[in-house]
Design a protein around this motif. Sequence first.
Motif, PDB file in Angstrom:
ATOM      1  N   VAL A  55       2.395   1.786  -3.379  1.00 28.28           N
ATOM      2  CA  VAL A  55       1.532   2.645  -4.286  1.00 28.28           C
ATOM      3  C   VAL A  55       1.618   3.936  -4.453  1.00 28.28           C
ATOM      4  O   VAL A  55       1.643   4.900  -5.266  1.00 28.28           O
ATOM      5  CB  VAL A  55      -0.057   2.166  -4.033  1.00 28.28           C
ATOM      6  CG1 VAL A  55      -0.851   2.881  -4.976  1.00 28.28           C
ATOM      7  CG2 VAL A  55      -0.165   0.753  -4.632  1.00 28.28           C
ATOM      8  N   ASN A  56       1.774   4.553  -2.965  1.00 23.89           N
ATOM      9  CA  ASN A  56       1.725   5.881  -2.794  1.00 23.89           C
ATOM     10  C   ASN A  56       3.014   6.578  -3.208  1.00 23.89           C
ATOM     11  O   ASN A  56       3.199   7.722  -3.704  1.00 23.89           O
ATOM     12  CB  ASN A  56       1.519   6.235  -1.281  1.00 23.89           C
ATOM     13  CG  ASN A  56       0.195   5.858  -0.695  1.00 23.89           C
ATOM     14  OD1 ASN A  56      -0.922   6.025  -1.668  1.00 23.89           O
ATOM     15  ND2 ASN A  56      -0.366   5.590   0.395  1.00 23.89           N
ATOM     16  N   ASP A  57       4.338   5.808  -3.087  1.00 18.50           N
ATOM     17  CA  ASP A  57       5.428   6.294  -3.302  1.00 18.50           C
ATOM     18  C   ASP A  57       5.933   6.139  -4.941  1.00 18.50           C
ATOM     19  O   ASP A  57       6.520   6.985  -5.356  1.00 18.50           O
ATOM     20  CB  ASP A  57       6.503   5.368  -2.781  1.00 18.50           C
ATOM     21  CG  ASP A  57       6.527   5.543  -1.278  1.00 18.50           C
ATOM     22  OD1 ASP A  57       6.036   6.522  -0.615  1.00 18.50           O
ATOM     23  OD2 ASP A  57       7.388   4.536  -0.573  1.00 18.50           O
ATOM     24  N   THR A  58       5.046   5.335  -5.669  1.00 11.68           N
ATOM     25  CA  THR A  58       5.268   5.160  -6.941  1.00 11.68           C
ATOM     26  C   THR A  58       4.132   5.608  -7.927  1.00 11.68           C
ATOM     27  O   THR A  58       4.313   5.937  -8.995  1.00 11.68           O
ATOM     28  CB  THR A  58       5.779   3.554  -7.323  1.00 11.68           C
ATOM     29  OG1 THR A  58       4.543   2.830  -7.119  1.00 11.68           O
ATOM     30  CG2 THR A  58       6.817   3.448  -6.771  1.00 11.68           C
ATOM     31  N   GLY A  59       3.059   5.630  -7.507  1.00 11.48           N
ATOM     32  CA  GLY A  59       1.872   6.021  -8.063  1.00 11.48           C
ATOM     33  C   GLY A  59       1.218   4.921  -9.069  1.00 11.48           C
ATOM     34  O   GLY A  59       0.394   5.093  -9.942  1.00 11.48           O
ATOM     35  N   HIS A  78       0.797  -1.197  -0.004  1.00  8.71           N
ATOM     36  CA  HIS A  78      -0.009   0.233   0.067  1.00  8.71           C
ATOM     37  C   HIS A  78       0.867   1.368   0.090  1.00  8.71           C
ATOM     38  O   HIS A  78       0.593   2.122  -0.771  1.00  8.71           O
ATOM     39  CB  HIS A  78      -0.788   0.017   1.191  1.00  8.71           C
ATOM     40  CG  HIS A  78      -2.014   1.288   1.392  1.00  8.71           C
ATOM     41  ND1 HIS A  78      -3.012   1.397   0.527  1.00  8.71           N
ATOM     42  CD2 HIS A  78      -1.836   2.373   1.966  1.00  8.71           C
ATOM     43  CE1 HIS A  78      -3.656   2.330   0.641  1.00  8.71           C
ATOM     44  NE2 HIS A  78      -3.040   2.895   1.636  1.00  8.71           N
ATOM     45  N   LYS A  79       1.785   1.336   0.937  1.00  6.51           N
ATOM     46  CA  LYS A  79       2.807   2.415   0.772  1.00  6.51           C
ATOM     47  C   LYS A  79       3.657   2.494  -0.459  1.00  6.51           C
ATOM     48  O   LYS A  79       3.824   3.576  -0.678  1.00  6.51           O
ATOM     49  CB  LYS A  79       3.983   2.243   1.963  1.00  6.51           C
ATOM     50  CG  LYS A  79       4.835   3.286   1.995  1.00  6.51           C
ATOM     51  CD  LYS A  79       5.815   3.204   3.454  1.00  6.51           C
ATOM     52  CE  LYS A  79       6.915   4.093   3.447  1.00  6.51           C
ATOM     53  NZ  LYS A  79       7.956   4.105   2.377  1.00  6.51           N
ATOM     54  N   CYS A 122      -3.576   1.232  -8.207  1.00  8.26           N
ATOM     55  CA  CYS A 122      -3.001   2.728  -8.268  1.00  8.26           C
ATOM     56  C   CYS A 122      -4.491   3.418  -8.208  1.00  8.26           C
ATOM     57  O   CYS A 122      -5.449   2.957  -8.608  1.00  8.26           O
ATOM     58  CB  CYS A 122      -2.086   2.842  -9.236  1.00  8.26           C
ATOM     59  SG  CYS A 122      -2.856   2.758 -11.136  1.00  8.26           S
ATOM     60  N   TYR A 123      -4.042   4.888  -8.359  1.00  6.26           N
ATOM     61  CA  TYR A 123      -5.203   5.749  -8.262  1.00  6.26           C
ATOM     62  C   TYR A 123      -5.602   6.326  -9.722  1.00  6.26           C
ATOM     63  O   TYR A 123      -6.452   7.121 -10.076  1.00  6.26           O
ATOM     64  CB  TYR A 123      -4.971   6.995  -7.307  1.00  6.26           C
ATOM     65  CG  TYR A 123      -4.740   6.456  -5.937  1.00  6.26           C
ATOM     66  CD1 TYR A 123      -5.663   5.715  -5.225  1.00  6.26           C
ATOM     67  CD2 TYR A 123      -3.540   6.714  -5.357  1.00  6.26           C
ATOM     68  CE1 TYR A 123      -5.362   5.134  -4.127  1.00  6.26           C
ATOM     69  CE2 TYR A 123      -3.062   5.991  -4.124  1.00  6.26           C
ATOM     70  CZ  TYR A 123      -4.230   5.355  -3.358  1.00  6.26           C
ATOM     71  OH  TYR A 123      -3.808   4.883  -2.423  1.00  6.26           O
ATOM     72  N   GLU A 149      -2.511  -4.278  -4.929  1.00  5.66           N
ATOM     73  CA  GLU A 149      -3.022  -2.765  -4.433  1.00  5.66           C
ATOM     74  C   GLU A 149      -2.866  -2.115  -5.656  1.00  5.66           C
ATOM     75  O   GLU A 149      -1.991  -1.681  -6.176  1.00  5.66           O
ATOM     76  CB  GLU A 149      -2.076  -2.417  -3.228  1.00  5.66           C
ATOM     77  CG  GLU A 149      -2.003  -2.943  -2.283  1.00  5.66           C
ATOM     78  CD  GLU A 149      -2.984  -2.599  -1.258  1.00  5.66           C
ATOM     79  OE1 GLU A 149      -3.756  -1.616  -1.543  1.00  5.66           O
ATOM     80  OE2 GLU A 149      -3.503  -3.594  -0.330  1.00  5.66           O
TER      81      GLU A 149
END
Length: 262
Positions: free
Chosen positions: A100-104, A97-98, A125-126, A123
């Motif tokens: 995903v936030n770090d790499t997008g 999850h982290k 991405c957005y 997980e």
Amino acid sequence: MAKSKPEPQVLSSVSNALRILKSFSAIEPTKRVGELAESLGLAKSTVSRLMSTLAHEGFVIKDKDSQSYRLGVSVLTLAGIVTNDLDIHKEASPVLHKLVNDTGETTHLAVMDGLDTIYIHKEECYHPVRILTHLGRRNPSYCTSSGKVLLAFSDEQVVEDVISQGLVSHTRNSITDPDRLRSELEIVREKNYAVSTEELTEGTRSVAAPIRDYTGRVVSAVTVVGPIQRMKEYKIRDIAAKVIAAGEEASERLGYDERFFK
């Protein structure tokens, strides 16, 4: 003289029912009795009885219009129990999850099953544009970044078994030469990460790193995957550093301590 271990008793009906369940996949999510009978070498009457039993227990669901079957909720329930009970799944989930936030980009947790690679956790991405991947789907290990990581840290015989099985071309970038695969796996061991660029699916790029358990054995791979338009070549080194760090954090959560293996 040592006695050989007795062969386990196998119930053919149970074995056939399990073979039926294992024949379903993300590519072939529905099956008809005739198709199953032909592919598994069983009589239609046998398959029909087994499917009726599996449907009664909720493991398959029959579509009355098409007369085809798909997997039922009981399979999903058991899958949830397995993934929730896996240490690797529980410990790596927050790490993914982290990441995903770090790499997008979308991240996965992958393991080897036989000679193939399977995603056991994902997980998303957005981004509105995402790479379509499936949990539980078998991927050839030699043309995915997670698979190359797992092969690189496997026994040499596993690599040779993959080669002897045949390196089939899925795209123009797929590795089909055994010597090239062996050389690439050596590079993966040196760098501690692997990259796959359009080797299985065109338009995609992925980066993976190993996850080790407390014994130092590589038991899984953490992967970032996205379209090559976003995961450009000049970004790979930065992404790889983040993926390696995620793999190291997940390894520590599993009890791995690098100081004991230097």
